[in-house]
Design an enzyme around this catalytic site. Structure first.
Site, PDB file in Angstrom:
ATOM      1  N   PRO A   2       0.876  -1.218   0.065  1.00  0.00           N
ATOM      2  CA  PRO A   2       0.025   0.062   0.156  1.00  0.00           C
ATOM      3  C   PRO A   2       0.901   1.278   0.041  1.00  0.00           C
ATOM      4  O   PRO A   2       1.567   1.521   0.896  1.00  0.00           O
ATOM      5  CB  PRO A   2      -0.941  -0.029   1.193  1.00  0.00           C
ATOM      6  CG  PRO A   2      -0.792  -1.477   1.786  1.00  0.00           C
ATOM      7  CD  PRO A   2       0.439  -2.106   0.949  1.00  0.00           C
ATOM      8  N   GLU A   3       0.496   2.079  -0.999  1.00  0.00           N
ATOM      9  CA  GLU A   3       1.216   3.413  -1.135  1.00  0.00           C
ATOM     10  C   GLU A   3      -0.035   4.463  -0.686  1.00  0.00           C
ATOM     11  O   GLU A   3      -0.823   4.054  -0.060  1.00  0.00           O
ATOM     12  CB  GLU A   3       1.830   3.711  -2.310  1.00  0.00           C
ATOM     13  CG  GLU A   3       2.577   2.408  -2.753  1.00  0.00           C
ATOM     14  CD  GLU A   3       3.047   3.167  -4.239  1.00  0.00           C
ATOM     15  OE1 GLU A   3       3.269   4.235  -4.541  1.00  0.00           O
ATOM     16  OE2 GLU A   3       3.655   1.935  -4.955  1.00  0.00           O
TER      17      GLU A   3
END
Length: 270
Positions: A2-3
Site C-alpha cells: 500500500p502506498e
DNA sequence: AGGTTGACCTGGACGC
DNA sequence: TGCGTCCAGGTCAACC
C-alpha cells in the site's frame, strides 16, 4: 505495499467505524509486530476511546482520548480489516482491537514487513517529509535540488516526500515524461512543475479509484481498489505504451525496484 | 554524509 | 504432483 492512495482508502473506510469508539480489550498474537515490543500495549489501549484515525505518509495514525498516539504501517502485505467478532480469523492475524458493538479492527500481515509503532504524546516526527498532495512545486524543486541521486530513488525516499512508493513514482515520472534515472538536481523548473502536477494527478486519481490492488491490498471493508486499470506503465512491461503507442514499456532495476518506462515518452539522460 | 546493498518474511507464479 | 527459483506495493542497518 500500500502506498499513499491505498493507505488513504483504508483510513477513509476505517474512520467511520472507529472514531469515538472505545477499545474494550486487545488480543495480541505476535508481540514482534509491535515497536517497542516490551511496552504493555494491552494496558495502554484498553478502555481508551479512539479520538481520530488519520493518514500521514503511508502510516495510519490512531489518536487516543488520552492524547497518546500510535501508527500502523502496512509494509508490503499488511491489512487493517474491520470484522465482526464471529468472522473467522484469517492466518497471520497479529493484533485485534475489540471495539464496543462487537466489531474489531484486525491487523493481518503475512510477511510482517509492516507493524505497529507507539508514538506516545510526541508531537513532531522528523522521519517523514511533507505530504505530496498540496506540496508547492517550489518546495519539491528545493528538495530535489539537494540530491544527485536518480529522481526515482529520491522520490521513494520518505524523508524527501512522504507517501510515494514504487507504483506511483513510476506512473508519475511517465506522466511527466521524465526518465527515472535522471539525476534529481538536473531537473529544470519546467520539468519540476510537470512532475509536481503529475504526482498530484496520479495520486488523486488513484484515491478516487480506491487504490491499486496488485495482489494483497484491500481497504478496511475488504474491498479491492480499481486503480490498476489506470496504470500506464506499472505492471505493463512488454506491452505498448498507452500514451504514445509507439514504443513498448520496458522494465529494468533501479534502487532495487522493478522500474517501468516508455523509452519514447521518457528519454534517458546522457 | 550521502548513497548503495543486503536483510528481513511469506506466498504465489512459473519452469522443469 | 513436487521441487526449485524468482518476484512482490517497504524500510532498516550496515557498509563504501
Amino acid at each position: 505495499m500500500p502506498e499513499l492512495p491505498e493507505v488513504e482508502s483504508v483510513v477513509r473506510t476505517l474512520r467511520p467505524h472507529c472514531q469515538g469508539r472505545r477499545v474494550s480489550h486487545v488480543t495480541l498474537r505476535r508481540r514482534d509486530v509491535l515497536t517497542p515490543p516490551e511496552l504493555d500495549w494491552p494496558s495502554l489501549l484498553q478502555h481508551r476511546r479512539i479520538a481520530d484515525v488519520r493518514r500521514r505518509g503511508k502510516r495510519i495514525v490512531f489518536s487516543l482520548d488520552d492524547a497518546n498516539r500510535f501508527f500502523v504501517h502496512l509494509g508490503m502485505t499488511g491489512r487493517l480489516l474491520l470484522a465482526d467478532a464471529d468472522t473467522p480469523e484469517p492466518p497471520h492475524t497479529h493484533l485485534l482491537l475489540h471495539l464496543d458493538a462487537g466489531r474489531q479492527v484486525r491487523f493481518i500481515d503475512p510477511r510482517r514487513f509492516g507493524g505497529v509503532t507507539w508514538l506516545g504524546r510526541r508531537v513532531r516526527d522528523a522521519s517523514l517529509g511533507p505530504e505530496p498532495l498540496g506540496l508547492p512545486p517550489g518546495e519539491l524543486a528545493r528538495r530535489l535540488a539537494g540530491t544527485r541521486r536518480a529522481v526515482k530513488a529520491a522520490l521513494l525516499d520518505q524523508k524527501l516526500v512522504a507517501g510515494l512508493g514504487n507504483i506511483y513514482v513510476d506512473e508519475a515520472l511517465h506522466r511527466a515524461g521524465i526518465h527515472p534515472l535522471t539525476p534529481a538536481d538536473r531537473l529544470d523548473g519546467h520539468r519540476i512543475r510537470k512532475l509536481s502536477r503529475a504526482v498530484k494527478y496520479v495520486l488523486r486519481r488513484a484515491i478516487a479509484a480506491g487504490g491499486s490492488s496488485i495482489r494483497d491490498y484491500v481497504d478496511a471493508d475488504g474491498v479491492a481498489g480499481a486503480g490498476v486499470a489506470l496504470h500506464r506503465v506499472y505492471g505493463r512491461a512488454g506491452q505498448p505504451c498507452l500514451t504514445c503507442r509507439r514504443a513498448t514499456v520496458e522494465k529494468f532495476v533501479l534502487a532495487q525496484r522493478g522500474t517501468h518506462v516508455c523509452t519514447n515518452c521518457q528519454r534517458q539522460p546522457a
